[in-house]
Design a protein around this motif. Structure first.
Motif, PDB file in Angstrom:
ATOM      1  N   ILE A   1      44.837  42.848  31.965  1.00 52.56           N
ATOM      2  CA  ILE A   1      45.057  44.254  32.352  1.00 52.56           C
ATOM      3  C   ILE A   1      44.134  45.175  31.561  1.00 52.56           C
ATOM      4  N   ALA A   2      44.022  44.931  30.250  1.00 52.40           N
ATOM      5  CA  ALA A   2      43.148  45.764  29.420  1.00 52.40           C
ATOM      6  C   ALA A   2      41.692  45.646  29.860  1.00 52.40           C
TER       7      ALA A   2
ATOM      8  N   ALA B   1      41.225  47.568  33.224  1.00 55.91           N
ATOM      9  CA  ALA B   1      41.259  49.022  33.052  1.00 55.91           C
ATOM     10  C   ALA B   1      39.965  49.531  32.426  1.00 55.91           C
ATOM     11  N   GLY B   2      39.505  48.845  31.388  1.00 54.00           N
ATOM     12  CA  GLY B   2      38.271  49.269  30.732  1.00 54.00           C
ATOM     13  C   GLY B   2      37.059  49.176  31.646  1.00 54.00           C
TER      14      GLY B   2
ATOM     15  N   SER C   1      39.414  41.224  34.360  1.00 58.36           N
ATOM     16  CA  SER C   1      40.810  40.800  34.258  1.00 58.36           C
ATOM     17  C   SER C   1      40.912  39.278  34.281  1.00 58.36           C
TER      18      SER C   1
ATOM     19  N   GLY D   1      48.227  40.630  29.308  1.00 59.97           N
ATOM     20  CA  GLY D   1      47.823  41.861  28.628  1.00 59.97           C
ATOM     21  C   GLY D   1      46.325  41.961  28.478  1.00 59.97           C
ATOM     22  N   GLU D   2      45.677  40.853  28.119  1.00 62.39           N
ATOM     23  CA  GLU D   2      44.217  40.842  27.999  1.00 62.39           C
ATOM     24  C   GLU D   2      43.565  41.152  29.342  1.00 62.39           C
TER      25      GLU D   2
END
Length: 200
Positions: free
Chosen positions: A24-25, A28-29, A93, A21-22
């Motif tokens: 992917i976030a 994306a950012g 990522s 999750g970290e």
């Protein structure tokens, strides 16, 4: 023993999902920020390097952007964008994923020694950040080397200008006997160490 194994498996699964999750976030950012700010970053790089024909142009930041758009078209400010998206997305990522993974690994080691109440110290956080940053730099730095060269390449070097990140990377390796793609690894890891100290 079976219940302990199940709990250990569940905690490992949670750690993996948290790291994913970290990652992917972060990816994306970073992609969003690259798309929004890439023309500014290209102009900044050109000002810093001052390769021909820009070495003879003494303009302010915004005036240089306008000059580039008039003389070479607005597309010039987006040269190397694919490699930047790949490099930035992969960088963040990997960094956030590894950082979270290292922190959870350190915490699990401390809990085995000191019990369930163990907590990470500032030094643990800093080491985890540094390890994640160094590993990320070693993998992603060649992409940023190519991206920088695509940004500052003159019109005479269309072969490099028009290549995407993977092709451009192969071109640099062939051009400089394998050393070109590794340029700046030492300096980049120095920046990683500084960021790890300031960020934790």
């Amino acid at each position: 023993p079976d219940s302990k194994m199940k709990m250990s498996g569940k905690s490992a699964g949670k750690a993996a999902m948290a790291a994913l999750g970290e990652g992917i976030a972060g990816a994306a950012g970073s992609v969003v920020s690259i798309l929004a700010l890439y023309p500014l970053d290209t102009t900044r790089t050109i000002i810093q390097v001052r390769t021909p024909p820009y070495d003879k142009v003494d303009l302010s930041f915004l005036r240089l952007m306008v000059y580039i758009c008039k003389t070479e078209g607005w597309q010039r400010l987006y040269r190397g964008l694919p490699s930047a998206i790949v490099g930035s997305g992969l960088s963040w990522s990997l960094y956030f994923g590894w950082h979270e993974g290292f922190k959870r690994w350190f915490l699990s080691l401390k809990k085995r020694r000191a019990g369930a109440g163990a907590r990470l110290t500032a030094a643990d956080e800093m080491i985890a950040a540094a390890m994640a940053g160094i590993l990320t730099t070693l993998i992603v730095n060649p992409i940023w080397v190519i991206n920088t060269r695509m940004k500052v390449a003159s019109q005479k070097r269309k072969a490099l200008k028009n290549r995407a990140s993977l092709n451009g990377n192969g071109h640099a390796v062939a051009w400089e006997d394998g050393n070109g793609a590794a340029n700046g690894n030492g300096h980049a890891n120095g920046v990683v160490a500084n960021g790890a100290a300031n960020g934790n």
